[in-house]
Design a protein around this motif. Structure first.
Motif, PDB file in Angstrom:
ATOM      1  N   SER A  14      11.658 -17.428  -2.465  1.00  0.00           N
ATOM      2  CA  SER A  14      10.501 -17.473  -3.341  1.00  0.00           C
ATOM      3  C   SER A  14       9.830 -16.120  -3.483  1.00  0.00           C
ATOM      4  N   ALA A  15       8.926 -16.086  -4.427  1.00  0.00           N
ATOM      5  CA  ALA A  15       8.103 -14.896  -4.613  1.00  0.00           C
ATOM      6  C   ALA A  15       7.268 -14.640  -3.362  1.00  0.00           C
ATOM      7  N   LYS A  16       6.961 -15.692  -2.622  1.00  0.00           N
ATOM      8  CA  LYS A  16       6.187 -15.541  -1.391  1.00  0.00           C
ATOM      9  C   LYS A  16       6.992 -14.746  -0.350  1.00  0.00           C
ATOM     10  N   ALA A  17       8.279 -15.013  -0.243  1.00  0.00           N
ATOM     11  CA  ALA A  17       9.136 -14.269   0.692  1.00  0.00           C
ATOM     12  C   ALA A  17       9.246 -12.807   0.270  1.00  0.00           C
ATOM     13  N   LEU A  18       9.332 -12.575  -1.028  1.00  0.00           N
ATOM     14  CA  LEU A  18       9.401 -11.205  -1.529  1.00  0.00           C
ATOM     15  C   LEU A  18       8.097 -10.471  -1.237  1.00  0.00           C
ATOM     16  N   ALA A  19       6.983 -11.126  -1.469  1.00  0.00           N
ATOM     17  CA  ALA A  19       5.679 -10.518  -1.185  1.00  0.00           C
ATOM     18  C   ALA A  19       5.563 -10.194   0.296  1.00  0.00           C
ATOM     19  N   SER A  20       5.993 -11.095   1.154  1.00  0.00           N
ATOM     20  CA  SER A  20       5.935 -10.872   2.598  1.00  0.00           C
ATOM     21  C   SER A  20       6.711  -9.623   2.988  1.00  0.00           C
ATOM     22  N   LEU A  21       7.888  -9.476   2.453  1.00  0.00           N
ATOM     23  CA  LEU A  21       8.735  -8.327   2.774  1.00  0.00           C
ATOM     24  C   LEU A  21       8.118  -7.019   2.270  1.00  0.00           C
ATOM     25  N   LEU A  22       7.706  -7.002   1.008  1.00  0.00           N
ATOM     26  CA  LEU A  22       7.187  -5.763   0.418  1.00  0.00           C
ATOM     27  C   LEU A  22       5.818  -5.375   0.976  1.00  0.00           C
ATOM     28  N   LEU A  23       4.958  -6.347   1.183  1.00  0.00           N
ATOM     29  CA  LEU A  23       3.606  -6.032   1.655  1.00  0.00           C
ATOM     30  C   LEU A  23       3.573  -5.635   3.126  1.00  0.00           C
ATOM     31  N   ALA A  24       4.675  -5.857   3.832  1.00  0.00           N
ATOM     32  CA  ALA A  24       4.778  -5.400   5.225  1.00  0.00           C
ATOM     33  C   ALA A  24       5.287  -3.960   5.305  1.00  0.00           C
ATOM     34  N   ASP A  25       5.679  -3.402   4.182  1.00  0.00           N
ATOM     35  CA  ASP A  25       6.243  -2.050   4.111  1.00  0.00           C
ATOM     36  C   ASP A  25       5.142  -1.080   3.658  1.00  0.00           C
ATOM     37  N   VAL A  26       4.718  -0.195   4.540  1.00  0.00           N
ATOM     38  CA  VAL A  26       3.614   0.726   4.254  1.00  0.00           C
ATOM     39  C   VAL A  26       3.904   1.597   3.031  1.00  0.00           C
ATOM     40  N   ASN A  27       5.127   2.110   2.925  1.00  0.00           N
ATOM     41  CA  ASN A  27       5.477   2.962   1.786  1.00  0.00           C
ATOM     42  C   ASN A  27       5.498   2.182   0.480  1.00  0.00           C
ATOM     43  N   ALA A  28       5.998   0.963   0.535  1.00  0.00           N
ATOM     44  CA  ALA A  28       6.000   0.120  -0.663  1.00  0.00           C
ATOM     45  C   ALA A  28       4.565  -0.177  -1.093  1.00  0.00           C
ATOM     46  N   CYS A  29       3.705  -0.483  -0.136  1.00  0.00           N
ATOM     47  CA  CYS A  29       2.300  -0.767  -0.466  1.00  0.00           C
ATOM     48  C   CYS A  29       1.627   0.438  -1.117  1.00  0.00           C
ATOM     49  N   ARG A  30       1.909   1.617  -0.601  1.00  0.00           N
ATOM     50  CA  ARG A  30       1.292   2.818  -1.183  1.00  0.00           C
ATOM     51  C   ARG A  30       1.734   2.989  -2.631  1.00  0.00           C
ATOM     52  N   ALA A  31       3.017   2.817  -2.897  1.00  0.00           N
ATOM     53  CA  ALA A  31       3.518   2.942  -4.271  1.00  0.00           C
ATOM     54  C   ALA A  31       2.911   1.854  -5.160  1.00  0.00           C
ATOM     55  N   LEU A  32       2.852   0.633  -4.672  1.00  0.00           N
ATOM     56  CA  LEU A  32       2.279  -0.464  -5.459  1.00  0.00           C
ATOM     57  C   LEU A  32       0.802  -0.233  -5.749  1.00  0.00           C
ATOM     58  N   GLU A  33       0.069   0.246  -4.772  1.00  0.00           N
ATOM     59  CA  GLU A  33      -1.355   0.540  -4.979  1.00  0.00           C
ATOM     60  C   GLU A  33      -1.534   1.667  -5.991  1.00  0.00           C
ATOM     61  N   THR A  34      -0.693   2.684  -5.912  1.00  0.00           N
ATOM     62  CA  THR A  34      -0.790   3.810  -6.843  1.00  0.00           C
ATOM     63  C   THR A  34      -0.550   3.350  -8.272  1.00  0.00           C
ATOM     64  N   VAL A  35       0.466   2.513  -8.470  1.00  0.00           N
ATOM     65  CA  VAL A  35       0.757   2.016  -9.822  1.00  0.00           C
ATOM     66  C   VAL A  35      -0.364   1.102 -10.307  1.00  0.00           C
ATOM     67  N   ARG A  36      -0.866   0.256  -9.427  1.00  0.00           N
ATOM     68  CA  ARG A  36      -1.966  -0.633  -9.821  1.00  0.00           C
ATOM     69  C   ARG A  36      -3.194   0.171 -10.242  1.00  0.00           C
ATOM     70  N   ASP A  37      -3.500   1.214  -9.495  1.00  0.00           N
ATOM     71  CA  ASP A  37      -4.737   1.958  -9.722  1.00  0.00           C
ATOM     72  C   ASP A  37      -4.619   3.051 -10.779  1.00  0.00           C
ATOM     73  N   ALA A  38      -3.415   3.604 -10.981  1.00  0.00           N
ATOM     74  CA  ALA A  38      -3.302   4.758 -11.880  1.00  0.00           C
ATOM     75  C   ALA A  38      -2.133   4.679 -12.851  1.00  0.00           C
ATOM     76  N   GLY A  39      -1.382   3.606 -12.810  1.00  0.00           N
ATOM     77  CA  GLY A  39      -0.232   3.482 -13.706  1.00  0.00           C
ATOM     78  C   GLY A  39      -0.641   2.959 -15.071  1.00  0.00           C
ATOM     79  N   PRO A  40       0.323   2.833 -15.960  1.00  0.00           N
ATOM     80  CA  PRO A  40       0.035   2.267 -17.283  1.00  0.00           C
ATOM     81  C   PRO A  40      -0.482   0.834 -17.145  1.00  0.00           C
ATOM     82  N   GLY A  41      -1.256   0.399 -18.107  1.00  0.00           N
ATOM     83  CA  GLY A  41      -1.746  -0.979 -18.100  1.00  0.00           C
ATOM     84  C   GLY A  41      -0.593  -1.971 -18.029  1.00  0.00           C
ATOM     85  N   GLY A  42      -0.710  -2.928 -17.147  1.00  0.00           N
ATOM     86  CA  GLY A  42       0.316  -3.962 -17.020  1.00  0.00           C
ATOM     87  C   GLY A  42       1.610  -3.487 -16.382  1.00  0.00           C
TER      88      GLY A  42
END
Length: 182
Positions: free
Chosen positions: A2-30
């Protein structure tokens, strides 16, 4: 899986979280992060020790019919590099990728991803404002979590040699020897 398993894996990865936060905060809309960023982390998780291949390649995808210019993609890349220079950002507006592929215009981000070469690569994620993960996966997550390599119907119709070339050139079976091919 499930998407829940994917979220668990990615959100436990510090580098992945940093990239995801950067895109959320400064990337193109959506914008979402897709392709090897997701696939490699999931498939690497099946191995002990984990493969040590470089994981800084970060494909950012979004869908904007109002500005199809490559210059806008470059502007977004520069903004992301400014905040997170350790990543190798590649930003692509999927609303214009049909021209490169010779397809009819795509209707949405999900439609564009459905035209990518492999089902397990056609997965995009973004961090939402609540700290959860939004997922776009036109073929679902089964192939990704089953460690299965399968071409998409669109690539089989367009040119199956694209899939074959990627299998060989990317060295996936060397990196992931237990990968199954359908």
């Amino acid at each position: 899986m499930s998407a829940k398993a994917l979220a668990s894996l990615l959100l436990a990865d510090v580098n992945a979280c940093r990239a995801l936060e950067t895109v959320r905060d400064a990337g193109p809309g959506g914008a979402y992060i897709a392709a090897g960023f997701v696939r490699n982390r999931v498939w690497d998780s099946f191995y002990i020790p984990r493969p040590t291949a470089d994981s800084t390649d970060t494909d950012v995808v979004y869908f904007d019919c109002d500005d199809l210019s490559p210059a806008m993609e470059q502007q977004h890349e520069r903004a992301l590099i400014g905040l997170c220079p350790e990543q190798q950002w590649q930003v692509r507006n999927q609303a214009r990728m049909h021209m490169r592929a010779g397809d009819a215009p795509y209707a949405s981000l999900s439609d564009a991803l459905a035209h990518w070469p492999e089902t397990a690569t056609a997965v995009a994620v973004r961090l939402n404002v609540h700290g959860g993960l939004d997922v776009v996966a036109p073929f679902g997550l089964d192939d990704l979590f089953a460690h299965r390599l399968r071409p998409t119907p669109a690539i089989l119709k367009r040119d199956p040699s694209i899939f074959e070339h990627r299998v060989v050139s990317k060295g996936w079976f060397e990196r992931w020897p237990n990968l199954t091919r359908v």
